[in-house]
Design a protein around this motif. Structure first.
Motif, short mmCIF file in Angstrom:
data_model
loop_
_atom_site.label_atom_id
_atom_site.label_comp_id
_atom_site.label_asym_id
_atom_site.label_seq_id
_atom_site.Cartn_x
_atom_site.Cartn_y
_atom_site.Cartn_z
N ILE A 74 -13.79 -6.40 75.43
CA ILE A 74 -12.49 -6.14 74.81
C ILE A 74 -12.60 -5.01 73.79
CG2 ILE A 74 -10.79 -7.11 73.19
CD1 ILE A 74 -11.26 -9.82 74.67
N MET A 75 -13.62 -5.06 72.94
CA MET A 75 -13.72 -4.06 71.88
C MET A 75 -14.09 -2.68 72.42
SD MET A 75 -14.98 -5.83 68.35
CE MET A 75 -16.00 -7.18 68.83
N THR A 76 -14.93 -2.63 73.44
CA THR A 76 -15.23 -1.32 74.03
C THR A 76 -13.99 -0.75 74.73
OG1 THR A 76 -16.12 -2.43 76.00
CG2 THR A 76 -17.69 -1.75 74.33
N HIS A 77 -13.19 -1.63 75.32
CA HIS A 77 -11.95 -1.19 75.97
C HIS A 77 -10.99 -0.60 74.93
CE1 HIS A 77 -8.63 -1.16 78.84
NE2 HIS A 77 -7.88 -1.77 77.92
N ALA B 175 -8.90 -6.22 68.44
CA ALA B 175 -7.91 -5.24 68.02
C ALA B 175 -8.01 -4.98 66.52
CB ALA B 175 -6.50 -5.72 68.38
N GLY B 176 -8.22 -6.04 65.74
CA GLY B 176 -8.35 -5.88 64.30
C GLY B 176 -9.61 -5.12 63.91
N MET B 177 -10.71 -5.38 64.61
CA MET B 177 -11.98 -4.71 64.28
C MET B 177 -11.96 -3.24 64.67
SD MET B 177 -13.99 -7.07 62.91
CE MET B 177 -15.67 -6.56 63.12
N ILE B 178 -11.40 -2.92 65.84
CA ILE B 178 -11.40 -1.54 66.34
C ILE B 178 -10.24 -0.74 65.74
CG2 ILE B 178 -11.19 -0.10 68.42
CD1 ILE B 178 -13.88 -1.53 68.12
N GLY B 179 -9.11 -1.41 65.46
CA GLY B 179 -7.96 -0.70 64.92
C GLY B 179 -7.06 -0.12 65.99
N TYR B 180 -7.11 -0.69 67.19
CA TYR B 180 -6.27 -0.19 68.28
C TYR B 180 -6.01 -1.32 69.27
CZ TYR B 180 -4.17 3.20 71.44
OH TYR B 180 -3.27 3.89 72.20
N TRP B 181 -4.77 -1.34 69.80
CA TRP B 181 -4.44 -2.31 70.86
C TRP B 181 -3.70 -1.52 71.93
CZ3 TRP B 181 -2.56 -7.94 69.53
CH2 TRP B 181 -2.65 -8.74 70.67
N PHE B 182 -2.35 -1.56 71.91
CA PHE B 182 -1.58 -0.67 72.78
C PHE B 182 -1.24 0.62 72.04
CE2 PHE B 182 -0.84 -4.94 74.40
CZ PHE B 182 -1.13 -4.76 75.74
N ARG B 183 -1.40 0.57 70.76
CA ARG B 183 -1.25 1.72 69.88
C ARG B 183 -2.16 1.48 68.68
NH1 ARG B 183 1.00 -0.30 65.50
NH2 ARG B 183 2.64 -1.88 65.64
N TRP C 124 -3.55 -1.27 58.80
CA TRP C 124 -4.40 -2.17 58.04
C TRP C 124 -3.80 -3.56 57.88
CZ3 TRP C 124 -9.30 -2.07 57.36
CH2 TRP C 124 -9.99 -0.85 57.39
N VAL C 125 -2.53 -3.65 57.60
CA VAL C 125 -1.90 -4.97 57.45
C VAL C 125 -1.99 -5.74 58.76
CG1 VAL C 125 0.26 -6.18 56.98
CG2 VAL C 125 -0.37 -4.18 55.62
N GLU C 126 -1.72 -5.04 59.86
CA GLU C 126 -1.80 -5.67 61.18
C GLU C 126 -3.23 -6.08 61.50
OE1 GLU C 126 1.53 -3.58 63.94
OE2 GLU C 126 -0.04 -2.23 63.18
N ARG C 127 -4.19 -5.26 61.07
CA ARG C 127 -5.59 -5.57 61.35
C ARG C 127 -6.01 -6.85 60.64
NH1 ARG C 127 -9.11 0.00 61.17
NH2 ARG C 127 -10.70 -1.44 61.99
N ILE C 128 -5.60 -6.98 59.41
CA ILE C 128 -5.94 -8.19 58.66
C ILE C 128 -5.30 -9.41 59.31
CG2 ILE C 128 -5.65 -9.37 56.44
CD1 ILE C 128 -5.81 -6.55 55.14
#
Length: 706
Positions: A336-339, A641-649, A653-657
């Motif tokens: 997941i994180m490499t993706h 997603a929180g660790m990498i800082g990306y999901w679909f966009r 930071w607030v979303e990451r936490i």
């Protein structure tokens, strides 16, 4: 990215060997030639043949077998491993190496030559017994220092010192103390010291499975893992990273060393990742995290998993089955994180010309037959020893089938050899005797090997596999012998119970605190010790503290097993990550930090299965297991997603936490936490899609490749 490093090609075999020797103590051996080189070669071959014959066919008393097993290993260690690493390049032995090797032969032969007299004395030692036992302890410590490393040697020495100076210890560690005679007698003349459970497992299960791995390598399965991974995952987003994850998970079935796994598969995958556009440190981290996890992946896990059989008293298949879901979650987390990282920096998959033809790769699926066979043998209730033996024979036969022009000859040779043996034994014994099937299998395999030798010279591969299997086992033998001394001290002094009670008291009987302290201890020990020794120590000292709080044995032992392995990618001493940086050219500590971040699942999953044993398929219902998997994978997606800082966009930071917090809530067992986690997960996912709609028609940026 177009820096010079992105032009790197796959490492040569010489470069791979140099890296393994640099970061893996167990591989830092001399390159011997001449008479000594031939002597070591044939001794390694004799070691393997002895193990197969006396473990499977003709069994001898346990103390005799373990003593010979130890004697072989000690002698070979002193010939192959230099006293100091700087002497490695010279390839020459000192007079003291020869002396220690000769003394090792004497120590190994002492039990077989004096077995009846030692048993008759019933624990009473003669003066010669005392000297031989004391010498054995010293030889084991020195061999462990050379073949495994200084940390485990220091730990074993401290335990021996604790046994002697027990009266001078603090109140919570005090005991009456053991005199030197008692220590020597316990360590060498009982099955509670050097010849204890760890060495017993080394001399049976572990050795045969190491042989199985060596035969898989010679069969070409390792290279096939890479080809299969590229064919299945190469074209996907960030394809080479996913190839690394897939191939390293498979490579773990044939390599018991995280470092060796990193160098073997990483020399192929890391340059691919760099050419695609991954940062050097991230490329090395992906390989390090995936390769380390190979020891967690059933059906053939790290050597410590075989020790667990004896420590817990359950069959290996139960352990492998229990470890399946956590291992899948571990690799899912890395995937997941490499993706997400590939999407974040706009990477694509490999081009068509870089990916092998899928049909051609799938035609060779028969090369995976040994893995399928070993799973079948273990699941069918067959003993571990016979499962390993059948797996070795299956591997040999599959290797022979690679030569298409001989595929019709080999089955005939196998059938003729096996049937001839069975008929012969039936005539001699007046009917089928016990072991006729095993004997027929062995005879058929030998007949096939002999035929292959005359047709295509394939006999050399069999010899090389036997030699390499024995070479790989040397470090394991030394580590388990030293670990046996630690267990002997713990048993004799009651130290395990004292430390377990102290750990529980320190944690104020709180399960999460106890688990945290245990995790820290396992990681610290694992930074300088092989997984086998680490597991022996932590399962003897720390696991009882977890069990004392009501946790079942299997989750408690798997907990310490996990963190002992993850130490290989945990800075500041992250040997697998350092080896990966040697391939990638990245900075070692940064590579280790990235690897630990990618392997975040490994720091969470053990807590999860201790608190929720259903994850290990213990008392789990089908739908309950489905729900646990769903919430766990959803949690890993959110954390990734929180660790990498990306999901679909981009994830701010607030979303990451919130994503990390929601992911942890999903992973933590309980209806209340699952509800909170799902609400947070759904909210962030909805926000991702709502904002994503504004970007429809805007292509993702593609990272150019050199």
């Amino acid at each position: 990215m177009s820096d010079k490093n992105n032009q790197d090609h796959t490492l040569s075999q010489e470069d791979q060997d140099a890296l393994v020797k640099k970061y893996d103590v167990e591989s830092s051996v001399r390159d011997l030639s001449g008479f000594v080189g031939k002597f070591v070669f044939f001794t390694l071959l004799a070691f393997s043949l002895y193990q197969v014959y006396f473990t499977v066919i003709y069994q001898i008393p346990a103390q005799m077998h373990r003593s010979i097993h130890l004697g072989f290993a000690l002698m070979l260690i002193f010939l192959l491993f230099p006293a100091r690493k700087k002497n490695l390049e010279r390839g020459k032995l000192g007079w003291y190496d020869y002396l220690l090797a000769i003394l090792s032969v004497g120590v190994g032969a002492y039990w077989p030559l004096n077995y009846d007299q030692i048993i008759a004395r019933a624990g009473e030692m003669t003066q010669i017994d005392f000297y031989v036992g004391g010498l054995a302890i010293l030889l084991v410590l020195e061999a462990t220092r050379r073949a495994v490393g200084l940390p485990i040697t220091i730990i074993a020495s401290l335990f021996l010192a604790y046994a002697y100076w027990g009266r001078q210890m603090p109140d919570f560690l005090i005991h009456r103390g053991l005199d030197v005679d008692t220590i020597v007698q316990t360590m060498f003349f009982t099955t509670e010291g050097i010849f204890g459970t760890p060495l017993a497992v080394s001399s049976t299960f572990i050795f045969l499975f190491l042989l199985f791995g060596a035969f898989l390598v010679k069969t070409g399965v390792g290279q096939y893992f890479n080809d299969l991974a590229v064919a299945l995952a190469g074209k996907r987003t960030g394809g080479p990273a996913k190839v690394a994850i897939f191939s390293s998970a498979l490579q773990g079935t044939i390599s018991g060393s995280s470092v060796a796994n990193v160098v073997t598969s990483g020399s192929f995958t890391i340059p691919m990742m760099k050419r695609l556009g991954y940062r050097k440190e991230f490329s090395g981290a992906v390989e390090a995290a995936a390769s380390t996890g190979g020891q967690l992946m059933p059906p053939i896990m790290g050597a410590a998993a075989f020790l667990m059989i004896e420590f817990i008293g359950i069959d290996y298949w139960s352990i492998a089955k229990a470890a399946a879901i956590p291992a899948i979650l571990y690799f899912t987390g890395i995937w997941i994180m490499t993706h997400f990282e590939a999407k974040r920096i706009g990477l694509r998959g490999l081009d068509d010309e870089e990916v092998p033809d899928k049909k051609e790769v799938l035609k060779k699926l028969y090369l995976l037959l040994p893995i399928v066979a070993i799973v079948f043998f273990l699941a069918s209730g067959l003993s571990i020893i016979l499962s390993a033996l059948y797996g070795i024979f299956t591997t040999i036969l599959v290797g022979l089938l690679r030569e298409e022009k001989f595929r019709k000859i080999y089955p005939i040779a196998f059938a003729v050899g096996g049937i001839a043996y069975i008929i012969y034994k039936a005539i001699v014994n007046g009917g089928l005797a016990d072991g006729w099937f095993v004997g027929g299998l062995i005879a058929g395999t030998i007949a096939t090997i002999v035929v292959s030798y005359f047709f295509d010279g394939n006999f050399a591969d069999t010899i090389d596999a036997l030699v390499q299997g024995a070479r790989t086992a040397l470090g394991v033998v030394a580590a388990t012998a030293a670990a046996g001394m630690i267990v002997g001290v713990v048993t004799k002094t009651g130290l395990g119970l004292k430390l377990a009670n102290s750990l529980v008291s320190l944690a104020n009987e709180q399960i999460l605190l106890t688990l945290f302290f245990t995790m820290v201890a396992a990681i610290i020990l694992g930074m300088g010790s092989p997984t086998t020794a680490n597991y022996v120590i932590t399962s003897t000292i720390a696991a009882p503290a977890i069990i004392a709080l009501g946790v079942m044995e299997l989750p408690a032992h798997l907990f310490v097993f996990y963190f002992g392995i993850i130490a290989d990618i945990t800075p500041p001493v992250a040997l697998a990550a350092f080896a990966a940086s040697g391939v990638s050219g990245g900075e070692p500590i940064r590579t280790g930090v990235n690897a630990a971040k990618l392997a975040i699942a490994a720091f969470i999953i053990p807590y999860m299965f201790v608190l929720q044993p259903e994850l290990l398929m213990i008392d789990a219902t089908f739908w309950g297991l489905i729900w646990i998997l769903f919430t766990a994978i959803a949690g890993m997606i959110a954390i990734g997603a929180g660790m990498i800082g990306y999901w679909f966009r981009k994830v701010y930071w607030v979303e990451r936490i919130l994503a990390v917090g929601g992911g942890l809530a999903l992973i933590y067992p309980g209806g209340y936490s699952d509800t909170i986690g799902l609400v947070v997960f759904g909210g962030i996912l909805g926000a991702q899609f709502l904002i994503k709609r504004e970007l429809i028609g805007k292509p993702m940026p593609q990272r150019s490749r050199a």
